[in-house]
Design a protein around this motif. Structure first.
Motif, PDB file in Angstrom:
ATOM      1  N   UNK A   1       4.386 -20.306 -33.011  1.00 39.19           N
ATOM      2  CA  UNK A   1       5.470 -20.411 -34.173  1.00 39.19           C
ATOM      3  C   UNK A   1       5.307 -20.473 -35.678  1.00 39.19           C
ATOM      4  N   UNK A   2       6.442 -19.106 -36.050  1.00 40.45           N
ATOM      5  CA  UNK A   2       5.747 -17.565 -37.098  1.00 40.45           C
ATOM      6  C   UNK A   2       6.640 -18.008 -38.367  1.00 40.45           C
ATOM      7  N   UNK A   3       5.810 -18.501 -39.303  1.00 42.91           N
ATOM      8  CA  UNK A   3       6.657 -18.772 -40.447  1.00 42.91           C
ATOM      9  C   UNK A   3       6.775 -17.992 -41.508  1.00 42.91           C
ATOM     10  N   UNK A   4       7.322 -17.022 -42.202  1.00 49.52           N
ATOM     11  CA  UNK A   4       8.046 -16.075 -42.937  1.00 49.52           C
ATOM     12  C   UNK A   4       8.650 -16.093 -44.006  1.00 49.52           C
ATOM     13  N   UNK A   5       8.104 -16.104 -44.849  1.00 51.94           N
ATOM     14  CA  UNK A   5       9.278 -15.445 -46.001  1.00 51.94           C
ATOM     15  C   UNK A   5      10.823 -14.706 -46.119  1.00 51.94           C
ATOM     16  N   UNK A   6      11.277 -15.138 -46.485  1.00 53.50           N
ATOM     17  CA  UNK A   6      12.785 -14.255 -46.495  1.00 53.50           C
ATOM     18  C   UNK A   6      12.908 -13.223 -47.654  1.00 53.50           C
ATOM     19  N   UNK A   7      13.782 -11.911 -46.628  1.00 51.39           N
ATOM     20  CA  UNK A   7      13.333 -10.884 -47.424  1.00 51.39           C
ATOM     21  C   UNK A   7      12.669 -10.276 -47.090  1.00 51.39           C
ATOM     22  N   UNK A   8      11.158 -10.628 -46.314  1.00 51.12           N
ATOM     23  CA  UNK A   8       9.953  -9.751 -45.735  1.00 51.12           C
ATOM     24  C   UNK A   8      10.048  -9.133 -44.209  1.00 51.12           C
ATOM     25  N   UNK A   9       9.061  -8.374 -43.955  1.00 56.80           N
ATOM     26  CA  UNK A   9       8.894  -8.284 -42.266  1.00 56.80           C
ATOM     27  C   UNK A   9       8.409  -9.359 -41.574  1.00 56.80           C
TER      28      UNK A   9
END
Length: 1115
Positions: free
Chosen positions: A457-465
């Motif tokens: 599971x990858x969690x990423x902040x919006x508008x970031x790569x």
């Protein structure tokens, strides 16, 4: 279309540059899984230059991995090192690391040498660097006899250190016997070689404990040189010392101790050379002697010094350039300069370079029949030589491999087979060092496998790569494809970027990027796939940032930091001060959104950062806290350029406590005349640190300075040294000079004496001079001590005099004083005012006129005229000896005035007197006058007595002030009904001699109001009022009682009461005709028209006083 891996890595846009490091790390992490056959790889080894502590066991590291696990062997000084033959040497199990036990026995020096480790398995052999093992050394100083050094004030001096050669080299510093570092400056400093250089010596340099210390960090030991004794003496002392100690004292050359231009102590000559290796720190040094002390400057010929890599040390005597490169080669010039001249030295710098990698060879995994290359490129100065080894053996003598072709720094492999597997070593070397790299060629046939865990599971902040990992392995190299979603929709190149290591990059992840992604790896031997999941989170934001704050020391400050975050993430908010943890101090308190600092101090100034961290992102916001306060007091007060009437004061400002100083306030103390009392002298701008102060003569000055900023004023500085100005004649005369007589035959001259500050010198006196204004007499003078008055006796009465008072002291006289006019003493007036006339204006006011008294007869300053007047006593009071006299004073030269407040119908007597500063003159002849009749006052009392059914009797007392002859009384009365309405008014005249009157034929049980006043020929006086009620008939009262006991009457009364209540309500709305009369209403007394205030702007009315006299006559 499906997104497939391309042969070359896609070019990253500028916005993705920060990802390069991460991606490169991922690429380098693509290794052969350890469950597959592979040659050895060295994973850890000791440094090339390995300095050991001789007090501890020697550990030489060599770790490697491979499949099968490698075996290890060592060489020492180029030959095989058989560890089995040395009982002190063991090898860690499953490792190549050597442990040499020298703590139980043996010496470290025995194992000094060059070691190399080899890790070997069936696929090849990897070798370590040549590890040079040397024990650290901290030798003692050689014993030497150090003679004391004696030299002249101003000469230069070099104290040699010459520390013992240690491994590694020691750190040098100079201290005294108390282990206190010796202070260094532009004049005194330590050179790079450890010597202590004096550009010129001063007497304060005299001491017997100049000690050079050498600290050997590796062994944590400190060695010290024998103390050096230095004595700095004057020329005369030097000659005496030479005569007494010529045989056993070292003297420096007899250079002149006078001022001289600079010369270099190091380096010598006009030019020198310096060689440094690339990447090191270039240190250039120039130390000069001279008097005054020279200043050092640095320039680079035909170039500029690199701004971000250049630093100055040791008071600019040392120039340092970090991370030096070949571009830093060139000529550097140091310039030593003082007031007498300048000298320069040129240092030619050459930057050499040990070999450094341009492209180190990388492990190569090939499948049977594939082609490949190993590239080894390095640079250096001089250019390094490239040599290849295979499995630790020079390739020239290694077994031949038909698939291998060597072309300089490149090995080309063609149609490899499993036997082509080996470990290759590339060696790049020049005279300054070498580089050694291992890279294996591993020939495998392996279907694809994906190394990334399933369902990551990858969690990423919006508008970031977003970077989705797909670590893979296979031989031949698999191709990678990515799909999104259960239906396997292909990913397109215009939105996504696929990197060679298999990572899928989403340059700007949005909420709709959330989902499941599938990575597929394929080669000719098979296929593998893996699913990963991506979630997009809202960014963490600081919606209320801390703000810049300026607070005064001792107050409380609060910083606010409100954070908004994704609801699935839990943020951690921490506060930092200057990028470090907050001080451990109970004054700092942190709650949900605030940082509060109580009792703020200077140390609390700085940048406070609120940092919000989640598992995915972090944000921060900072604010600066400036702690301000009143300035610290100035210090180091110094007086220079002393003159008779001025001196220059200079000072050093104290800390402004973050609020600029706006002005300095200078105060002075006169310790001779007013010790302990400070006076304001002047103020100067906050940018000044000197002030030219004007001074007065014969004052013992001390000065102090206070600084002021927007917060307030500092405490005073320490007092300056005292400065006594020379005495001078007074520059001013006393003020407030007056001449007034206290007796008719004297003149009292008074003045305000000069204070001690104004005296300008010792022996302050006054020259008092006087003469008659209207006479021809010469000035009469007398010199008196420092007093404030002088009395001239035997003067005529009230004569004008010219007066002057001049100050003088032991030095001389003050300027000519101003002349003032005074008068000798006054005497009582001799003559009374004449022709006194009285005019009666009305019954309470009279006007008086008189002729003025001649000025000569007044014998003083005319103050005015005073009228004494009194009323004749009535026959009943004539035997009293006390007469009440009144006084009115008229200021100035008035010759008439008004007498107000007289009593009508009275007999008055008055006289007039002239008044001067001494007192009153004789009285004029008495003048008698009478006031006419006036209206009387109200009767003194009024009582109603003996009320009957139809009559009332009135009794009264006459008016207390009849103000004439009473002619009659007037009585007016009228009835008042139950609703307070007034009935008809009856007017009745009563003779003046009556004090009792009975009214008859009145109505029974009726209230009456009476108005009563007296009259004279002048008119009616004030009235007095009273009320009374006639009585009720007894028979009627009895019948009323009988009726009241009847029941029908009680009911009738209730009905009447109800009706009355209704009528009252109507009456409030509509009033009946006729006026209302308030009971006990007070009547205003009529004012006497003859007693009216009169204007006083002409001074007709004088100052009023009342006196009681004891009369000598009986009336």
């Amino acid at each position: 279309m499906q997104l497939k891996i391309m042969p070359k890595k896609k070019r990253l846009s500028a916005g993705r540059v920060p990802l390069i490091l991460f991606l490169c790390q991922m690429i380098s992490a693509l290794e052969v899984p350890l469950d597959l056959v592979q040659p050895p790889t060295i994973t850890q080894q000791s440094p090339k230059d390995y300095i050991i502590d001789p007090r501890e066991n020697i550990v030489i590291q060599c770790e490697a991995k491979g499949k099968p696990p490698p075996s290890f062997s060592w060489t020492r000084n180029g030959t095989h090192f058989d560890i089995d033959k040395d009982p002190l040497v063991t090898m860690k199990p499953g490792s190549g690391t050597l442990i040499i036990n020298i703590m139980s026995e043996g010496k470290a020096e025995t194992y000094e040498g060059v070691y190399q480790c080899t890790a070997r398995n069936e696929r090849g052999a990897a070798i370590s660097n040549n590890i040079v093992v040397r024990p650290s050394r901290s030798p003692l100083w050689t014993k030497e006899k150090l003679e004391p050094i004696t030299l002249r004030n101003g000469q230069s001096l070099v104290l040699p250190c010459r520390p013992p050669v240690g491994l590694p080299p020691p750190i040098i510093f100079w201290m005294d016997n108390s282990f206190q570092r010796l202070p260094q400056s532009e004049r005194v400093s330590q050179g790079l070689n450890g010597d202590l250089y004096f550009s010129n010596v001063l007497p304060e340099d005299t001491r017997e404990d100049y000690i050079c210390y050498a600290r050997f960090n590796h062994t944590q030991t400190i060695q010290q040189k024998q103390p050096i004794s230095v004595k700095v003496i004057s020329v005369d002392e030097l000659n005496d010392t030479i005569a007494a100690n010529l045989s056993d004292t070292e003297f420096y050359s007899a250079k002149s101790s006078r001022e001289r231009p600079p010369t270099f102590l190091t380096p010598e000559g006009n030019a020198s050379n310096k060689e440094e290796l690339r990447g090191n720190v270039l240190s250039l040094e120039c130390i000069a002697e001279g008097l005054p002390t020279p200043i050092i400057y640095w320039i680079k010929e035909d170039g500029i010094l690199p701004i971000n890599r250049t630093f100055y040390k040791n008071f600019k005597k040392t120039l340092q350039i970090i991370h030096v490169s070949e571009a830093d080669s060139g000529n550097y010039q140091c310039i030593a300069k003082n007031a007498l001249g300048a000298i320069h030295h040129t240092i030619s710098v050459t930057v050499k370079a040990a070999p450094y990698w341009i492209m180190a060879p990388q492990n190569l995994v090939l499948s049977p029949g594939e082609d490949g290359t190993l590239i080894c490129r390095a640079n250096g100065k001089p250019k390094p030589r490239i040599s290849w080894l295979t499995n630790g053996v020079p390739v020239e003598i290694a077994p031949d491999d038909p698939s291998r072709k060597i072309d300089g720094d490149t090995i080309i492999f063609s149609n490899v087979q499993e036997r082509s597997s080996a470990v290759y070593q590339c060696n790049a070397s020049n005279e300054y060092g070498y580089l050694l790299a291992n890279a294996f060629v591993n020939v495998l046939a392996e279907q694809p496998r994906i190394l990334t865990p399933t369902n990551t599971l990858y969690q990423v902040i919006a508008n970031r790569p977003a970077l989705l990992d797909c670590a893979f392995f296979g031989s031949p190299l698999p191709t990678i494809e990515w799909f999104k979603g259960a239906k396997g929709s292909a990913l397109h190149e215009d939105i996504y970027v696929l990197h060679e290591n298999g990572t899928l990059e989403i340059p700007v992840a949005q909420k709709d990027s959330t989902g499941t992604y599938t990575c597929v790896a394929r080669n000719k031997l098979g296929m593998a796939k893996n699913e990963v999941h991506l979630e997009i989170k809202d960014p963490t934001r600081i919606i209320k940032q801390p703000e810049y704050a300026v607070v005064q020391r001792g107050s409380t400050v609060s910083f606010e930091c409100k954070v908004k975050h994704d609801h699935t993430l839990i943020p951690t908010v921490i506060w930092l001060k200057d990028n470090s943890e907050l001080p451990s101090d109970e004054r700092f308190t942190v709650d949900k959104d605030h940082l509060v600092i109580a009792d703020v101090s200077d140390d609390d100034s700085g940048t406070y950062t609120c940092m919000a961290n989640t598992t995915l992102d972090n944000v921060s916001a900072s604010a600066v806290l400036s702690v301000v306060d009143v300035p610290n007091p100035p210090f180091d007060l110094e007086l220079t350029n002393p003159l008779d009437k001025s001196v220059q004061l200079s000072w050093t400002p104290g800390d402004d406590n973050n609020s600029p100083i706006t002005k300095f306030i200078i105060e002075y103390e006169d310790t001779m005349h007013e010790a302990g009392l400070w006076h304001h002298h002047t103020e100067v701008s906050g940018t000044q640190t000197t002030a030219q102060l004007k001074l007065s003569p014969y004052v013992n000055y001390s000065f102090r300075v206070m600084a002021e900023n927007s917060i307030g004023r500092s405490l005073p500085s320490e007092a300056s040294e005292q400065y006594l100005t020379k005495a001078a004649e007074p520059d001013k005369n006393p003020m407030a000079v007056e001449g007034l007589g206290s007796e008719p035959d004297n003149l009292v001259i008074t003045w305000k004496p000069l204070n001690g500050f104004e005296s300008n010198g010792p022996g302050l006196q006054y020259k008092v001079s006087w003469r008659q204004k209207d006479g021809d007499d010469e000035w009469t003078s007398v010199v008196v001590a420092n007093v404030s008055k002088y009395i001239v006796s035997g003067t005529p009465t009230f004569v004008p005099y010219l007066i002057k008072v001049q100050a003088l002291n032991d030095v001389g006289f003050a300027p000519e004083p101003a002349i003032v006019m005074g008068h000798s003493g006054e005497d009582l007036p001799m003559v009374a005012p004449g022709n006194v006339r009285v005019t009666v204006v009305n019954s309470t006011l009279a006007e008086v006129h008189w002729d003025p008294v001649p000025l000569k007869s007044i014998r003083g300053h005319l103050q005015g005229y005073r009228i004494y007047y009194w009323k004749a006593q009535s026959p009943s009071k004539r035997n009293r000896r006390h007469i009440e006299k009144k006084i009115l004073t008229f200021q100035g030269s008035k010759t008439h005035g008004m007498l107000p407040g007289l009593e009508p119908f009275s007999h008055y007597t008055l006289n007039v007197r002239v008044v001067n500063g001494k007192g009153e003159g004789p009285a004029s002849a008495d003048q008698v006058f009478n006031t006419p009749e006036g209206v009387p006052s109200a009767p003194s009392s009024l009582k109603i007595v003996n009320p009957t059914l139809d009559s009332l009797t009135l009794e009264w007392d006459p008016p207390s002030h009849p103000n004439g002859i009473l002619t009659e009384y007037t009585l007016k009365y009228q009835p008042i009904n139950s609703t307070h309405e007034l009935g008809p008014l009856v007017d009745l005249k009563i003779p003046a001699n009556k004090t009792r009157w009975t009214l008859k034929n009145l109505n029974f049980s009726t209230r009456y109001k009476f108005y009563f006043y007296a009259q004279t020929s002048a008119g009616s006086g004030s009235q007095i009022t009273e009320e009374a009620v006639t009585t009720m008939d007894e028979a009627m009262a009895s019948r009323q009682v009988d009726i009241a006991t009847q029941g029908w009457f009680i009911g009738l009364m209730c009905a009447v009461a109800l009706l009355i209540l209704i009528l009252l309500i109507v009456c409030f709305i509509r009033r009946n005709k006729g006026g209302k009369y308030p009971v006990k209403e007070k009547e205003d007394a009529r004012a006497d028209p003859e007693i009216q205030p009169m204007k006083e702007d002409d001074g007709t009315f004088g100052e009023y006083r009342l006196f009681s006299f004891v009369s000598s006559a009986s009336f």
